[in-house]
Design a protein around this motif. Structure first.
Motif: not given
Length: 288
Positions: A149-156
């Motif tokens: 769930m980390l290190y993608n545009e959604a988490t940004v």
């Protein structure tokens, strides 16, 4: 010197310390950045003084920089829309609460008492492979292995909403507080439902606060550096990360200066448009 001329000069004399500080701390460093943007990075690692447009041509024509800039504006826009959708109901609830507004406002301001970096990194402990969310889902038997769930545009975007939401709530709250509730009562007494009263009276009158919060969220979101660095992957870099990479990693101050000025000009145009049609007074109320 006549009394009239002396009185006309007094405001400038009183403002001179503040104007001097603003000039020294803001405009002088900005002038250095403008000058640096026209220098060149030499093959030996030094900077060649002069008036060269190479950095600006590269910043404006390179598809890579154009893609990152557009992606940055897209992420900032999505973040702003989410902050508006989540922040308006919260601000409305606080503004229409009776007797506990100060407590609610205090709870809303509590995140500002914690470092922005710590708040951003806390999402690693929530969404990481061994974080709270994955651990809880595995304990309940919902999943057999951790989700990525980390290190993608959604988490940004999630991290930016977490950071910027209080700014939106505060600006909308200030706008709602300035609306006379008797106007809503008058609308309902004329046959409008509560929902119609909100759509036709409250929402239009609160749009300046919503616009001020949107501008603040967009500008801060587009200029952020920490959130994509901590929560994003290699493909989720934003424009501020390129500036950091050019100046700190590559030691290319001229190119980094041109990139930073390019972002400043893009955001400056948006601020100028906002000021042209809505003015800065509402934004000053929200920040105050």
């Amino acid at each position: 010197m006549s009394i009239e001329r002396r009185e006309a000069r007094q405001p400038w004399i009183l403002l001179s310390p503040a104007l001097g500080a603003v000039g020294l701390l803001l405009f002088v460093p900005l002038l250095f950045i403008v000058v640096y943007s026209f220098w060149l990075r030499s093959a030996t690692g030094g900077d060649t003084a002069g008036f060269h447009l190479d950095n600006w041509i590269k910043a404006l024509t390179d598809p890579f920089y154009r893609y990152i800039l557009l992606n940055t504006l897209k992420i900032a826009a999505i973040t702003t829309v989410l902050c508006a959708l989540l922040g308006y109901p919260a601000a409305y609830f606080i503004a229409r609460s009776k007797g506990n507004k100060m407590i609610l406002l205090l709870l809303m301001m509590l995140p500002f008492w914690i470092s922005y970096i710590i708040r951003t990194m806390s999402w690693i402990n929530i969404l990481g492979a061994s974080g709270a969310l994955n651990s809880g889902l595995m304990a309940l038997g919902v999943i057999n292995e951790p989700l990525q769930m980390l290190y993608n545009e959604a988490t940004v975007i999630l991290g930016l909403v977490h950071f910027l939401l209080p700014f939106m709530v505060l600006n909308v709250y200030v706008s709602l507080e300035g609306i006379d509730t008797n106007l809503e009562d008058a609308a309902t007494s004329l046959g409008a439902t509560r929902w119609q009263s909100f759509l036709q009276v409250t929402l239009p009158l609160s749009l300046p606060g919503l616009a001020a919060g949107g501008l603040l969220c967009f500008v801060l979101g587009a200029g952020t550096y920490i959130t994509p660095l901590v929560l994003g992957g290699p493909r989720d870099a934003m424009f501020a990360n390129l500036v950091f990479e050019a100046i700190i990693t590559q030691l290319n101050w001229p190119l980094g200066s041109a990139l930073s000025l390019l972002l400043l000009m893009v955001l400056g145009v948006l601020v100028a448009i906002y000021n042209r049609y809505l003015g800065m007074a509402q934004l000053a109320k929200g920040l105050g």
